[in-house]
Design an enzyme around this catalytic site. Structure first.
Site, short mmCIF file in Angstrom:
data_model
loop_
_atom_site.label_atom_id
_atom_site.label_comp_id
_atom_site.label_asym_id
_atom_site.label_seq_id
_atom_site.Cartn_x
_atom_site.Cartn_y
_atom_site.Cartn_z
N ASP A 139 128.90 109.71 -28.80
CA ASP A 139 128.04 108.53 -29.01
C ASP A 139 128.77 107.37 -29.67
OD1 ASP A 139 125.56 108.85 -27.78
OD2 ASP A 139 124.86 110.21 -29.33
N LEU B 264 107.17 76.17 -52.39
CA LEU B 264 108.53 75.98 -52.88
C LEU B 264 109.22 77.32 -53.13
CD1 LEU B 264 108.02 73.04 -55.39
CD2 LEU B 264 109.16 72.95 -53.16
N GLU C 55 113.69 101.43 -40.59
CA GLU C 55 114.16 102.28 -41.69
C GLU C 55 113.77 101.74 -43.05
OE1 GLU C 55 116.01 101.20 -39.15
OE2 GLU C 55 116.38 103.04 -38.02
#
Lengths: 615, 615
Positions: A414, A180, A357
């Site tokens: 980028d 649960l 990360e």
């Protein structure tokens, strides 16, 4: 009574009774989540944990992490059974000033890390085990008690992967599978095999067990200790609220005391006062050398173009030579962050965490628990992935250094996915964090060394591109300071910059000076704490502060400056340049221009201000 | 040439040549990561993708998500092969103003979501597939092309778990296992079985294939389409830089053009101009009803005590009745966030994501891609877990509503792990985000309705405890507005509050008024955008703003107020009360007092200011 003679079932019942009493006394807290794991805790405490409660830092101590932090009443009940928490303190649970908080924190000396945000205990435990096994410090074991709901967190699977790959046999995950969650059944309920086959696929050993059978649990722990080539997960089938009919295996009782304390205590056999003699580790310690040689920081020549990430990597490698407690971790971008410079010099203290990360930060936290000073590096943008781990590390008060590279639009082509534009806001809001943003190589190197003397979270923001070295190698940069780079008695306003915008501010100042408009320039390398006195002085002298930053408006340098002016005294006029737009691909120079944070934008803003309000 | 006649190997070579040319032209970008997946893309485009490039919103369209976003040159090469990107545009790759960014974004009409932060494409793809399969809109397929490095991200395993559990057969993950990450070999290199057994453990079908054998890839895609009871992962063994000896399967060539463009193009067989007729979906559409009835918001009686999270849940359920495009998702805390009120009323549009906040946000993004308006709820604190997903959702420009409950120290005994104290800083820094923080139930309900009309990310912060209803049910609360709750001509300063501190501010104002010190009180429910005009007016009238917030100093309400004063005009004096300490367990009242943000602290700060600087 020695632990060998203890009736483990009785001890389990005592832990349940104490969890029931503590939560009823507090009128809140997680009774039923504690009761499901009571037998798991009882057997661990009495038969397997090796721990000196009088000496929590003992390097031979096992480590116990309560990943399901909401089951804190169980942990505190165990502490009472171990004789280190009194009846009176147990009943102070969740009250103002008590060490027994709703979720455990290191305010208790035996708690290494705060838990309560689920899915963090196991990732951190991996770091503790990694430090123990790879850094030759200890043969102690790491026990992590997890709930089943938290197995939905991806961070847990980063941990399974990391520990399985590293074959960390000293690590045992104890999974309290009570079926649960908070609001109803979990995804897999009591399908232990669903968990086991996933975990085995990550190269762990698994044991399935009835979590309310002390002998079986005892055997499972013993089995975990015998497995020497991989970590073990013990999957324990349990019942939430075990032992009290009014709540056992029923929905709607998460995070609450039982409905009737007296009835529950009676049903559980009444209050007990069993005492456990927890086994102490052998008194072997492996002290680390007490400090190394003086750090030989890299030195750069004024005027040369050097990226601050390069200086970070070189300074970190140098720091590693001087400070044997420094370790470095990276998220598979060490060639970009330049953490690889450390890896080459100190391969034994470098840990590749791959692109995960959360685990990068969690493993760092775990190493800090064992006394190491971790430097974790990745792109500034990708530390957002670990925000919750950083938040909890701040609650834990753990000492961590974090270096985020590729800050801001200045990275160029980028594009926005790789640009750290929200990192200053994130780190500034974290409790007790130090936030630094150097603009040149010598400053970066000095700040890396400065970080060591700080406590708590320490963030260093570095840049991708090469900029001119402005400061000599002997210049000092105290945390909480700033540098005045242009100044005269006639300054019409003050430009406050940091990192890449310092160079733009200097160009703007030169341009304005040629027009006969002197402006002051402050390098606010210490974003938190800020140099309130220096900013106040510049404000009083020039009347206006113009902040310029390669970051979003909210939460960054401009907001940091305001900390100096929140005491009711007069506030200077303010102009703020920051990144409001959504960048695309472009060269660094085009990016700074498009974002309105280059020299031209600074000069224009200054001119407009002086022609208007400030004229 | 029809796709059936196309030489797939030739098409793969064309995609490689175009990726080489685009990156060489840009002098940056990921050539080798594109080349490993070129055959996978060629076969998909020519044989399996069903997509109308003239009508990207076609509900029957397949969806293609490039999770390994750095392989954008491959995607753009595919677009050229499909005839929608010209040679000229291809050569504009990574230049200012080009739609062909370093990592794909929805500036291109065929890109649904921005990628480039790894490990996000698959979690989002799960949401797209879930919407397609469960909301009866479409039988289209979802193809997600992933790298191998990103399989280390826990978010990917949240996605495998979610999709496997939901048995999303329309979803295919194509894993380009090229062995090499950014800085060297991946954890499992070419051990395809290591991946396959993990993924199968999560109840997916897997196919292992030579990723450079078009016939085998074709068969694998066909197999994926035949599997109707679970999602399929195609594990393709590939070679990074495939086809060019100078880079193929070699380290040190990530994220760079090939060393010699001419040589590489020649080696790949020269420039080609194959055109693919991508199959279009059948013209069936299932339009949703064009708007429902007028929303019947819940109404609350002034003076009653109602928690804003309750009002949120009730308003959300009401919104669901009026707006058929609204869906709700929660991270297994729906009983706390009150999203369960929606679940009970609209079970078919409610999605339980369990404790996996990254997947919670990612699935919401995926549903938004298909035109739904998702409301994702969890604790304010736990949205930090999904920070990077929120950041990327902002880059995508996706429309999402997010509700964070249990804001601040006011939650009481549960302690810091559960307290949202950094959420305002996080959301304020996100591009284009709207941030709202209501203080009463009617305001909450109205703001839920207001959210629908906004775009981008919209965050609503709710409180755990019940506070008095201040506003009538007919009061309106425009986004960007504020409410003046106390005001006179003689006000000595202005208290700016939001959420729980509004009630404290009113008590402080009453206390000060009794002492003959009138102060103004502003309810700044719209934290972003802020009511700059209203704040300016109060500042000019009273000379000082005292902000008080249940949040960290950095990035929250105090900083938000300053946005109104960054234009060079005079700035009022400022006082700021926020949470500086690390809370423990205590009652809500004790917490507010300990943090120094209750009525007493406000009154004290006002008195000190008026006796001192402002006297």
């Amino acid at each position: 009574m020695t632990s060998a003679d203890l009736d483990l079932a009785e001890l389990g019942q005592q832990l349940r009774v104490d969890a029931v009493r503590a939560t009823s006394s507090a009128h809140s807290g997680h009774a039923t989540s504690s009761m499901s794991a009571a037998d798991l805790m009882a057997v661990l405490l009495a038969r397997h944990l090796s721990y000196d409660f009088d000496w929590p830092e003992h390097p031979g101590n096992d480590r116990l992490i309560l990943s399901k932090g909401h089951a804190s009443p169980l942990l505190y009940a165990a502490y009472r059974a171990a004789g280190v928490v009194s009846e009176e303190e147990l009943m102070s649970f969740r009250t103002l000033g008590s060490r027994l908080e709703g979720h455990p924190t290191p305010r208790l000396p035996w708690v290494d890390v705060a838990t309560g945000s689920l899915g963090q205990g196991l990732p951190i435990g991996v770091g503790v085990a990694l430090a123990g096994e790879r850094l030759g410090e200890s043969e102690s074991r790491v026990w992590v008690l997890c709930g089943d709901s938290e197995l939905a967190e991806g961070s847990v699977w980063e941990a399974f992967e990391h520990a399985g790959y590293e074959r960390l046999a000293s690590l045992t995950a104890i999974l309290d599978i009570n079926r649960l969650g908070q609001r109803g059944p979990t995804r897999h309920e009591w399908d232990l095999d669903a968990y086991a086959r996933r975990i085995r696929a990550f190269d762990w050993h698994t044991v399935e067990v009835d979590g309310h059978d002390p002998a079986a649990v005892d055997a499972a722990y013993a089995e975990a200790k015998r497995v020497t080539d991989r970590p073990t997960a013990i999957l324990a089938r349990t019942r939430k609220g075990r032992g009290v009919k009014a709540v056992e295996d029923l929905e709607g009782h998460h995070g609450k005391p039982v409905p009737d304390e007296a009835e529950a205590v009676a049903e559980l056999g009444g209050v007990r006062d069993l005492r456990v003699e927890v086994a102490r580790p052998a008194a072997t310690t492996v002290p680390r050398p007490p400090g190394g040689p003086r750090i030989e920081l890299p030195a750069y020549t004024v005027g040369d173009r050097v990226a601050t990430r390069d200086a970070y990597g070189e300074a970190l490698a140098a720091l590693g030579s001087a400070r044997p407690e420094v370790v470095a971790l990276d998220g598979e971008v060490g060639d970009s962050t330049r953490a690889e410079f450390f890896a080459k010099r100190h391969p034994d203290r470098y840990f590749e965490c791959y692109i995960a990360e959360q685990e990068l930060v969690a493993a760092s936290v775990g190493m800090a628990v064992r006394g190491w000073l971790p430097f974790a590096s990745t792109f500034a943008a990708f530390f957002t992935r670990a925000h919750d781990f950083l938040r909890m590390a701040a609650v834990s008060g753990v000492g961590l250094c974090l270096a985020g590279s590729h800050a801001g639009v200045a990275i160029g082509e980028d594009g926005p996915s790789q640009m750290g534009l929200e990192d200053l806001a994130m780190f500034r809001a974290l409790y007790g964090a130090t936030v630094l943003y150097p603009c040149d190589a010598n400053q970066t190197a000095q700040l890396v060394a400065e970080l060591v003397g700080e406590s708590g979270l320490r963030y260093l923001r570095t840049s991708r591109g090469a900029d001119p070295v402005l400061y000599g190698p002997d210049e000092r940069f105290p945390i909480g300071g700033s540098k005045l780079l242009r100044s005269s008695q006639d300054d019409r306003l003050t430009v406050v910059a940091a990192g890449v915008t310092v160079h733009e501010a200097l160009r703007a100042a030169d341009e304005l000076a040629e027009e006969g408009v002197p402006v002051r320039v402050i390098d606010l390398y210490s974003v938190r704490p800020v140099d309130a006195a220096g900013l106040r002085e510049a404000a009083e002298a020039t009347g206006c502060l113009l902040t310029v930053e390669d970051h979003r408006h909210a939460g960054g340098l401009g907001d940091a400056v305001l900390e100096a002016f929140s005491d009711g005294r007069p506030v200077p006029r303010l102009l703020r340049l920051a990144v409001d737009s959504m960048p695309g691909s472009a060269t660094p120079e085009q990016q700074l221009r498009a974002a309105g944070i280059n020299a031209g934008a600074i000069a224009t803003a200054a001119r407009q201000y002086l022609a208007g309000y400030g004229g």
